[in-house]
Write a protein that holds these residues in place. Structure first.
Motif, PDB file in Angstrom:
ATOM      1  N   GLN A  51      91.516 -66.559 -42.740  1.00 36.81           N
ATOM      2  CA  GLN A  51      90.120 -66.680 -42.131  1.00 36.81           C
ATOM      3  C   GLN A  51      89.732 -65.132 -41.764  1.00 36.81           C
ATOM      4  N   GLY A  52      88.580 -64.955 -41.351  1.00 37.83           N
ATOM      5  CA  GLY A  52      87.901 -63.604 -41.062  1.00 37.83           C
ATOM      6  C   GLY A  52      86.492 -63.499 -40.581  1.00 37.83           C
ATOM      7  N   SER A  53      85.912 -62.419 -39.934  1.00 40.26           N
ATOM      8  CA  SER A  53      84.487 -62.753 -39.370  1.00 40.26           C
ATOM      9  C   SER A  53      83.518 -62.953 -40.674  1.00 40.26           C
ATOM     10  N   ALA A  54      83.656 -62.371 -41.906  1.00 41.61           N
ATOM     11  CA  ALA A  54      82.939 -62.845 -42.955  1.00 41.61           C
ATOM     12  C   ALA A  54      83.024 -64.005 -43.251  1.00 41.61           C
ATOM     13  N   LYS A  55      84.296 -64.585 -43.558  1.00 42.08           N
ATOM     14  CA  LYS A  55      84.352 -66.068 -43.970  1.00 42.08           C
ATOM     15  C   LYS A  55      83.810 -66.867 -42.969  1.00 42.08           C
ATOM     16  N   ALA A  56      83.947 -66.579 -41.705  1.00 43.46           N
ATOM     17  CA  ALA A  56      83.467 -67.468 -40.713  1.00 43.46           C
ATOM     18  C   ALA A  56      81.891 -67.519 -40.837  1.00 43.46           C
ATOM     19  N   ILE A  57      81.330 -66.403 -40.814  1.00 45.74           N
ATOM     20  CA  ILE A  57      79.895 -66.508 -40.908  1.00 45.74           C
ATOM     21  C   ILE A  57      79.561 -67.338 -42.175  1.00 45.74           C
ATOM     22  N   HIS A  58      80.147 -67.274 -43.268  1.00 42.95           N
ATOM     23  CA  HIS A  58      79.844 -67.797 -44.477  1.00 42.95           C
ATOM     24  C   HIS A  58      79.914 -69.192 -44.328  1.00 42.95           C
ATOM     25  N   ASP A  59      80.979 -69.812 -43.950  1.00 42.14           N
ATOM     26  CA  ASP A  59      81.290 -71.088 -43.664  1.00 42.14           C
ATOM     27  C   ASP A  59      80.178 -71.721 -42.456  1.00 42.14           C
ATOM     28  N   ALA A  60      79.980 -70.838 -41.643  1.00 48.65           N
ATOM     29  CA  ALA A  60      78.903 -71.567 -40.789  1.00 48.65           C
ATOM     30  C   ALA A  60      77.665 -71.870 -41.510  1.00 48.65           C
ATOM     31  N   ALA A  61      77.407 -70.692 -42.174  1.00 46.23           N
ATOM     32  CA  ALA A  61      75.837 -70.916 -43.095  1.00 46.23           C
ATOM     33  C   ALA A  61      75.922 -72.330 -43.796  1.00 46.23           C
ATOM     34  N   ASP A  62      77.097 -72.486 -44.425  1.00 44.08           N
ATOM     35  CA  ASP A  62      77.302 -73.624 -45.154  1.00 44.08           C
ATOM     36  C   ASP A  62      77.284 -75.018 -44.437  1.00 44.08           C
ATOM     37  N   LEU A  63      77.379 -75.045 -42.927  1.00 45.99           N
ATOM     38  CA  LEU A  63      77.330 -76.095 -42.229  1.00 45.99           C
ATOM     39  C   LEU A  63      76.077 -76.236 -41.675  1.00 45.99           C
ATOM     40  N   LEU A  64      75.056 -75.170 -41.895  1.00 43.56           N
ATOM     41  CA  LEU A  64      73.828 -75.308 -41.333  1.00 43.56           C
ATOM     42  C   LEU A  64      72.555 -75.488 -42.165  1.00 43.56           C
ATOM     43  N   SER A  65      71.431 -75.764 -41.857  1.00 41.63           N
ATOM     44  CA  SER A  65      70.292 -75.819 -42.299  1.00 41.63           C
ATOM     45  C   SER A  65      69.231 -74.890 -41.713  1.00 41.63           C
ATOM     46  N   PRO A  66      68.227 -74.513 -42.832  1.00 44.13           N
ATOM     47  CA  PRO A  66      67.072 -73.686 -42.464  1.00 44.13           C
ATOM     48  C   PRO A  66      66.586 -73.958 -40.996  1.00 44.13           C
ATOM     49  N   GLY A  67      66.671 -73.045 -40.215  1.00 42.55           N
ATOM     50  CA  GLY A  67      65.895 -72.929 -38.835  1.00 42.55           C
ATOM     51  C   GLY A  67      67.142 -73.054 -37.896  1.00 42.55           C
ATOM     52  N   ASP A  68      68.428 -73.254 -38.368  1.00 37.91           N
ATOM     53  CA  ASP A  68      69.405 -73.281 -37.276  1.00 37.91           C
ATOM     54  C   ASP A  68      70.147 -72.037 -37.008  1.00 37.91           C
ATOM     55  N   VAL A  69      71.228 -71.910 -36.180  1.00 38.22           N
ATOM     56  CA  VAL A  69      71.230 -70.505 -35.762  1.00 38.22           C
ATOM     57  C   VAL A  69      72.705 -70.124 -35.888  1.00 38.22           C
ATOM     58  N   ILE A  70      72.980 -68.953 -36.363  1.00 37.63           N
ATOM     59  CA  ILE A  70      74.509 -68.584 -36.064  1.00 37.63           C
ATOM     60  C   ILE A  70      74.449 -67.404 -35.039  1.00 37.63           C
ATOM     61  N   LEU A  71      75.478 -67.508 -34.096  1.00 35.24           N
ATOM     62  CA  LEU A  71      75.615 -66.276 -33.387  1.00 35.24           C
ATOM     63  C   LEU A  71      77.036 -65.402 -33.592  1.00 35.24           C
ATOM     64  N   ILE A  72      76.678 -64.371 -33.649  1.00 35.23           N
ATOM     65  CA  ILE A  72      77.984 -63.380 -34.098  1.00 35.23           C
ATOM     66  C   ILE A  72      78.347 -62.608 -32.841  1.00 35.23           C
ATOM     67  N   GLU A  73      79.274 -63.210 -32.261  1.00 32.26           N
ATOM     68  CA  GLU A  73      79.665 -62.474 -30.992  1.00 32.26           C
ATOM     69  C   GLU A  73      80.843 -61.553 -31.302  1.00 32.26           C
ATOM     70  N   LEU A  74      80.847 -60.585 -31.966  1.00 34.32           N
ATOM     71  CA  LEU A  74      81.791 -59.672 -32.324  1.00 34.32           C
ATOM     72  C   LEU A  74      81.035 -58.361 -32.694  1.00 34.32           C
ATOM     73  N   HIS A  75      81.989 -57.313 -32.329  1.00 29.73           N
ATOM     74  CA  HIS A  75      81.471 -55.867 -32.636  1.00 29.73           C
ATOM     75  C   HIS A  75      83.035 -55.355 -32.994  1.00 29.73           C
ATOM     76  N   ARG A  76      82.984 -54.127 -33.857  1.00 31.78           N
ATOM     77  CA  ARG A  76      84.240 -53.509 -33.799  1.00 31.78           C
ATOM     78  C   ARG A  76      84.070 -52.120 -34.158  1.00 31.78           C
ATOM     79  N   PRO A  77      85.109 -51.296 -34.030  1.00 30.39           N
ATOM     80  CA  PRO A  77      85.152 -49.875 -33.654  1.00 30.39           C
ATOM     81  C   PRO A  77      84.466 -49.337 -35.099  1.00 30.39           C
TER      82      PRO A  77
END
Lengths: 673, 244
Positions: A260-286
């Protein structure tokens, strides 16, 4: 002397006073990302233990690395499946996207990652290899819970959630709740970070739990995720908090866990959602400011899309029509700074700075942190909607949410005790607290669209709407509004009837004004026509009456003649007098009658009335001449020296300019099609 | 003709516009980003012998020609993205960059005074990192906080002292053409503010000072002109009318 003052706050948190943030699983979260050359056609087998090249590339270097016991894992899943899925998505949306099949993650002990990256870069099949520092939650307040146990029933904290309320302080969420779908109905949200408390008493109604990765056991991550979800997903109930979009379905994906990692999490979320739904990325890094080092104060931390694999995953999501809301980060950085255009070692040769959307655009909505209204919870963080000192800023930051004083679930410093499920806070902060506000707004907006049977907005449309509406950013000393974090959203403008961008609204206002002016003119014409008609009628009546009088005179004369003949001379004079008197009386009576009914008419005979009017006017003039100033000249201030001397109608100018701009746009749009 | 380039809600600019017009900068044409970018015809010619020209026609038919432009007060920090909203997504960024390049070129090619000229770091003057401002302020003779970046309470200092002084009383000094304008401020401080404008290569600059200590807090090429009152209007009038 030109001065700007800001009242001292009662408890103004600053970097100095802020407790050192917890750093959950920091260094251990670093990731080594490899991007293969597309022509190499790499395929990984046996769970990442073997690699081959369909393109005939020499992968001996890769194999030697793998021989050391590390695993080489396709970042977004099996390469052939990723390619097939991308092709299907492209066919559906008509948009291509980044080739996700060339991304890999190397799983090895953290201490070896940098050396492995250098070794992998020597392989012919490798385009890029870089170590991403561990992502962290962009929070500014890790606070200890209150040790007193919670009361039997949690109080209603919604009065503290000023961000729900009326603009400009709030986002008009409570107003949106009264609109169809405005509570986020039929919209799904996935939050990406480290951990959550889905058993919290205020997160029970519409949630789907953790659907990817493995939650961290760290309480810092858990408090953070719980607070985030409370902002948009807090249940509709008589206790605790209320979410901005409480009817939206809320789920979560962790960045932790095998493969797992941030990019995979975003990708997997996108696959679980439909147009108009929302992904929130609550991360930042140095970022590069401090050489990618994880540090307690988060200075130099930036939004995750700067790294190629995260950017590609976000782009994949937005291409699907999923709205991606991303914390801009708490690094106090100007994202337009040149440092972010310098390509770090190991990045792809074609990499360009995504914060400069002239280079490329992930499609995400970047969220900065703005100050809440001064006095919120008795504290002052500067002018309302001004940039908070920790918030990143720049041209790519689209909108702002509250970066301090957010009342929500978790942490336990508002209501604490031994049971985490009852914890609440009123000091959730950072771009962490700002971003969920935007997520709630977007879910409310999209829910309303669905409820109205309208197509949901695309990521680009949502971004445009957020940029073109809302309550504007304010200056603060040392933090001018030109350090852009954008506007605070206003759901009333977005869905409450003012659904058009401000420029279009301005255009409509102009049209309305013109229409009103035309209507007024027509009304005035009608009144005039009616008056003329009445006058004509009165003239006609008068003419008839005059004829009658004349007829009577003739009749009287005829009678007189007859009498002349019939009576003797003695009676003639008396009769004459009587008749003359009679005639005069009748004529006078008629004349007075005409004068009374003839106001404004053509033959109104206004002399007696004009006289009365002049008399009244004269009396008024006499009264006015007697008036005196009730404040003597010596008591009046000398306004000629005031700062606003000669102040023009700046508001009027502003409106006029906005109107001219809207008209220009209309001309342009309609002339050039 | 004088031009004022500013957003419709740039109140300090509109404030200045009314006063400059009253002083004689007439006609002063206020051009918002919308009026600029929804105009119809742009002609920008750069001739081989160094001469150049610009002309464009606004949507309402008004024509702006470089031959008639006698001065420009420029307060547009960048080309706002919403003006390319009518384009397809793939073209927007490209269009923004093209607009930026065009504005940089025509504003830079004018013979008339332009406050401020566009540079790579901003259309109305350079936006600088707080550390760069702090360094320049020191060079200009202003007192600055020691600027170091590091961990609060640890081995070093807050990353930007200038951003953590929100409670301070701030006094904004407007510097125009190398002159700090504030008759109530000590002369050396005024001079230093002017020098900072020169060092920053910015003809119009707002310098924020701590009202108590005079220490430098920040600077902006798009200051609130109202802070300087009528003396600033007078100086702007002189610069834009070529009487400076």
């Amino acid at each position: 002397m030109a001065k700007k003052t800001k009242p001292a706050g009662t408890a103004q948190p600053t970097r100095r006073s802020r407790p050192a943030p917890q750093k959950p699983e920091t260094r251990e979260g670093a990731e080594l990302i490899v991007i293969a050359k597309a022509a190499a056609g790499l395929r990984v087998r046996r769970g990442g233990a073997e690699v081959a090249s369909l393109g005939g590339a020499n992968v001996r270097g890769l194999k030697s690395v793998l021989a050391g016991g590390v695993r080489f894992v396709p970042l977004f899943g099996n390469e052939d499946r990723v390619v097939a899925r991308a092709a299907a998505a492209a066919a559906e949306t008509g948009r291509g996207g980044p080739d996700l099949s060339v991304f890999y993650k190397v799983e090895a002990p953290t201490a070896q990652l940098s050396a492995l990256a250098r070794a992998l870069l020597d392989d012919d099949s490798v385009e890029a290899a870089y170590v991403k520092p561990a992502a962290e939650p962009p929070v500014m307040n890790d606070v200890p819970p209150d040790m007193n146990d919670a009361p039997p029933v949690t109080p209603d904290f919604t009065a503290s959630q000023i961000y729900l309320g009326a603009a400009p302080g709030g986002v008009e969420a409570l107003s949106a709740h009264t609109r169809p779908g405005g509570k986020g109905d039929n919209i799904r949200i996935i939050d990406i970070e480290g951990a959550w408390r889905f058993s919290h008493e205020d997160l029970m109604q519409v949630q789907g739990g953790v659907v990817g990765g493995v939650s961290s056991t760290d309480i810092g991550w858990r408090n953070h995720g719980t607070a985030v979800i409370g902002e948009f997903g807090g249940d509709l109930s008589a206790f605790g908090v209320t979410g901005i979009a409480p009817n939206a379905n809320t789920r979560a994906i962790s960045i932790f866990g095998p493969g797992q990692g941030s990019a995979k999490a975003i990708h997997d979320a996108a696959d679980l959602l439909s147009p108009g739904d929302v992904i929130l990325i609550e991360l930042h890094r140095p970022g590069p400011r401090f050489n990618f080092a994880n540090r307690g104060d988060q200075l130099g931390y930036i939004a995750v899309e700067w790294w190629e694999d995260d950017w590609a995953a976000i782009k994949y999501a937005t291409n699907k029509g999923v709205i991606v809301v991303e914390a801009a980060g708490n690094g106090a950085e100007n994202l337009d700074d040149g440092i972010y255009s310098v390509k770090p070692a190991g990045f792809p040769a074609a990499w360009t700075n995504p914060f400069n959307r002239g280079n490329r655009d992930s499609g995400a909505i970047l969220v900065g942190a703005g100050a809440p209204p001064p006095g919120t919870h008795g504290r002052d963080h500067g002018p309302d909607r001004s940039r908070l000192d920790f918030s990143n800023y720049g041209a790519s930051v689209d909108t702002q949410g509250w970066g301090r004083e957010v009342t929500t679930c978790g942490y336990g410093n508002l209501q604490g005790g031994s049971n985490e499920d009852l914890w609440y806070t009123d000091t959730f902060s950072g771009t962490s607290s700002a971003s969920p506000i935007i997520v709630g707004v977007v879910a409310s907006l999209q829910g309303n669209r669905k409820a109205q049977g309208q197509p949901v907005y695309t990521p680009a449309q949502v971004r445009t709407k957020l940029r073109s509406t809302g309550s504007t950013q304010n200056d603060a000393p040392g933090r001018p509004a030109t350090q852009r974090i954008g506007n605070r959203p206003n759901l009333k403008q977005l869905i409450g009837g003012i659904v058009k961008p401000l420029k279009e609204v301005a255009k409509d206002v102009i049209k309305d004004k013109e229409l009103k002016a035309e209507k007024l003119e027509i009304k005035e014409h009608k009144v005039e026509a009616k008056e003329v008609k009445n006058e004509a009628k009165e003239v006609k009546t008068e003419k008839l009456e005059i004829k009658e009088v004349q007829k009577e005179k003739v009749e009287v004369k005829e009678i007189q003649k007859e009498l002349d003949k019939q009576v003797d001379k003695q009676f003639e004079k008396q009769i004459d007098k009587q008749l003359e008197k009679r005639v005069e009386k009748r004529v006078e009576k008629r004349t007075e009658k005409l004068a009374d009914g003839g106001q404004g008419g053509l033959g109104g005979g206004g002399t007696p009335q004009a006289g009365a009017f002049e008399a009244r006017l004269g009396a008024l003039e006499a009264a006015v001449s007697q008036l005196t100033h009730f404040i003597g000249s010596q008591l009046r201030p000398d306004l000629s020296q005031g700062a606003l001397t000669g102040e023009g109608d700046l508001g009027g100018m502003q409106q006029q300019l906005e109107g001219e701009g809207a008209a220009a746009k209309w001309e342009k749009d309609n002339t050039e099609g | 003709m004088w031009l004022l380039l500013c957003a419709a809600d740039d109140v300090p600019a509109l404030w200045a516009a009314t006063r400059l017009t009253a002083r004689g900068l007439d006609p002063l044409v206020v051009l918002t980003p919308e009026l600029l970018h929804y105009s119809f015809r742009w002609e920008h010619r750069l001739h081989s012998h160094g001469a150049s020209s610009i002309s464009f026609t606004l949507a309402d038919g008004r024509r702006i020609d470089s031959a008639a432009i006698r001065g420009v007060l420029n307060r547009l920090p960048f080309v706002p993205p919403h003006i390319v909203g009518r384009l397809v997504a793939a073209d927007r960024q490209y269009a923004l960059q093209e607009w930026t390049a065009l504005h940089m070129s025509w504003l830079s090619s004018l013979r008339a005074p332009v406050l401020n000229l566009p540079v790579m770091e901003g259309l109305c003057g350079a936006w600088r990192h707080p550390s760069e401002w702090a360094w320049l302020a020191g060079e200009a003779g202003l007192t600055t906080e020691v600027y170091q970046q590091g961990v609060p309470g640890g081995t070093a200092f807050p990353h930007a002292a200038i951003t953590t002084r929100g409670a301070a009383m701030v006094r904004t000094v407007i510097a125009i053409d190398g002159q700090g304008i504030d008759e109530h401020l000590a002369e050396d401080l005024c001079d230093s503010c002017g020098r900072l404008g020169v060092l920053a290569k910015t003809r119009l600059l707002g310098v924020d000072l701590d009202a108590r200590t005079g220490a430098f807090i920040g600077a902006s090429p798009r200051p609130d002109l109202r802070e300087g009152g009528e003396p600033v209007i007078e100086a702007l009038f002189s610069s834009l009318s070529g009487r400076a």
